[in-house]
Design a protein around this motif. Structure first.
Motif, mmCIF file in Angstrom:
data_model
loop_
_atom_site.group_PDB
_atom_site.id
_atom_site.type_symbol
_atom_site.label_atom_id
_atom_site.label_comp_id
_atom_site.label_asym_id
_atom_site.label_seq_id
_atom_site.Cartn_x
_atom_site.Cartn_y
_atom_site.Cartn_z
ATOM 1 N N SER A 1 -4.411 -12.043 107.065
ATOM 2 C CA SER A 1 -4.313 -10.986 107.287
ATOM 3 C C SER A 1 -5.719 -10.677 107.509
ATOM 4 O O SER A 1 -6.961 -10.962 108.513
ATOM 5 C CB SER A 1 -5.420 -10.807 105.424
ATOM 6 N N PHE A 2 -5.445 -9.262 107.966
ATOM 7 C CA PHE A 2 -6.787 -8.431 109.151
ATOM 8 C C PHE A 2 -6.655 -7.132 108.406
ATOM 9 O O PHE A 2 -6.406 -5.979 109.814
ATOM 10 C CB PHE A 2 -6.276 -8.652 110.967
ATOM 11 N N HIS A 3 -7.514 -6.681 107.409
ATOM 12 C CA HIS A 3 -7.546 -5.371 106.872
ATOM 13 C C HIS A 3 -8.103 -4.830 107.678
ATOM 14 O O HIS A 3 -9.083 -5.191 108.123
ATOM 15 C CB HIS A 3 -7.473 -5.959 105.650
ATOM 16 N N LYS B 1 -11.178 -6.093 117.532
ATOM 17 C CA LYS B 1 -10.097 -7.017 117.840
ATOM 18 C C LYS B 1 -11.223 -8.554 117.133
ATOM 19 O O LYS B 1 -12.415 -8.106 117.390
ATOM 20 C CB LYS B 1 -9.719 -7.787 119.499
ATOM 21 N N ALA B 2 -10.314 -9.441 117.125
ATOM 22 C CA ALA B 2 -10.893 -10.714 116.397
ATOM 23 C C ALA B 2 -10.075 -12.035 117.740
ATOM 24 O O ALA B 2 -9.158 -11.945 117.668
ATOM 25 C CB ALA B 2 -10.950 -10.460 114.982
ATOM 26 N N THR B 3 -10.812 -12.855 117.771
ATOM 27 C CA THR B 3 -9.721 -14.346 118.829
ATOM 28 C C THR B 3 -9.610 -14.852 117.250
ATOM 29 O O THR B 3 -9.865 -15.874 118.095
ATOM 30 C CB THR B 3 -10.621 -14.655 119.613
ATOM 31 N N LYS B 4 -10.653 -15.103 116.946
ATOM 32 C CA LYS B 4 -10.942 -16.649 115.878
ATOM 33 C C LYS B 4 -11.194 -16.131 114.412
ATOM 34 O O LYS B 4 -11.661 -15.114 114.114
ATOM 35 C CB LYS B 4 -11.634 -17.979 116.739
ATOM 36 N N ALA B 5 -10.284 -17.464 113.465
ATOM 37 C CA ALA B 5 -10.754 -17.180 112.026
ATOM 38 C C ALA B 5 -12.387 -17.049 111.918
ATOM 39 O O ALA B 5 -12.951 -17.728 112.411
ATOM 40 C CB ALA B 5 -10.131 -18.219 111.305
ATOM 41 N N ASP B 6 -12.494 -15.966 110.879
ATOM 42 C CA ASP B 6 -13.403 -15.201 110.144
ATOM 43 C C ASP B 6 -14.432 -14.521 110.726
ATOM 44 O O ASP B 6 -15.353 -14.425 110.963
ATOM 45 C CB ASP B 6 -14.662 -16.584 110.258
ATOM 46 N N GLU C 1 -14.357 -1.608 110.675
ATOM 47 C CA GLU C 1 -14.460 -3.467 110.325
ATOM 48 C C GLU C 1 -13.084 -3.307 110.720
ATOM 49 O O GLU C 1 -12.272 -3.154 109.495
ATOM 50 C CB GLU C 1 -15.350 -3.803 110.068
ATOM 51 N N ALA C 2 -12.860 -5.249 110.639
ATOM 52 C CA ALA C 2 -11.779 -6.016 109.978
ATOM 53 C C ALA C 2 -12.413 -7.283 110.271
ATOM 54 O O ALA C 2 -12.562 -7.932 111.556
ATOM 55 C CB ALA C 2 -10.729 -5.283 110.998
ATOM 56 N N THR C 3 -11.395 -8.057 109.644
ATOM 57 C CA THR C 3 -12.316 -9.539 109.511
ATOM 58 C C THR C 3 -11.013 -10.738 109.669
ATOM 59 O O THR C 3 -9.871 -10.852 108.775
ATOM 60 C CB THR C 3 -13.009 -10.140 108.137
#
Lengths: 112, 113
Positions: free
Chosen positions: A72-74, A49-54, A63-65
């Motif tokens: 995008s979140f490839h 998961k990712a909670t904020k930009a970058d 991995e996903a950025t």
């Protein structure tokens, strides 16, 4: 409304190949983003998961950025294994109630 | 690691019958959800539940559906009169404050015949 679009599958790769599964989203603001994996006959497991930009989420070599410029979140993995064969879902957290909105899922088949 | 537990894993029912799908969320979680996945399709949100009431529901969640947290530990989804198109995998999920710990159960496969 908020939505998630994933690349169509199935994706078929040979073992040790590089994987990219594209995911783009439409949303108000900057929602938290997720990748879930569903192995055959099983439920949904959070992959990363990712909670904020970058932010970069990572787990088990995946991995996903979070890219707000391209919304995008490839998902990427440098070297896939047969055991990575599964359906991968991109999702975003929407609204105050915390519901998840999922993409349509991408089936990955890795051949030995 | 704490789990969300769903029972049964598979249920077959006749069209028109009532079914209750059961879930035991993680004990200190506050937010509860039901999702469904028709075979080969994407996972769709059905309903969210907080503080003993529905906080949001989708257009899928019509009058045939209801949810309940009867005893402070179980969280149930009832379908009053099942239709063939209700055949799907139903997932329960729960979370604590924020997004952390958002956990899915392994699902109940409902088959309506």
């Amino acid at each position: 409304g908020n939505s998630v679009t994933q690349m169509e599958g199935p994706v078929t790769l040979s073992e040790e190949a590089f994987l990219t599964i594209n995911c783009t989203y439409t949303a108000t603001g900057y929602p938290s983003l997720f990748w879930y994996v569903q192995y055959p006959g099983e439920g949904l497991q959070l992959l990363l998961k990712a909670t904020k930009a970058d932010d970069k989420g990572s787990n088990k070599g995946f991995e996903a950025t979070y890219r707000k410029e391209t919304t995008s979140f490839h998902l990427e993995k440098g070297s896939v294994q047969v055991s990575d064969s599964a359906v991968y879902f991109c999702a975003l957290l929407s609204g105050n109630t915390g519901k998840l909105i999922f993409g349509q899922g991408t089936t990955l088949q890795v051949k030995p | 690691e704490p789990e969300v537990t769903q029972t049964p894993s598979h249920q077959v029912t006749q069209m028109g019958q009532e079914v209750i799908l059961r879930c035991v969320p993680i004990s200190n979680h506050l937010y509860f959800y039901w999702y469904r996945q028709i075979l080969g399709q994407k996972v769709e949100f059905l309903v969210s539940f907080y503080n003993n009431e529905i906080s949001e529901k989708s257009e899928i969640f019509d009058d045939q559906f209801s949810v309940e947290r009867p005893d402070g530990s179980n969280f149930t989804l009832k379908i009053r009169s099942t239709k063939l198109e209700d055949s799907a995998m139903y997932f329960c999920a729960s979370r604590g404050e924020g997004i952390y710990g958002y956990t899915f159960g392994s699902g109940t496969r409902l088959t309506v015949v």
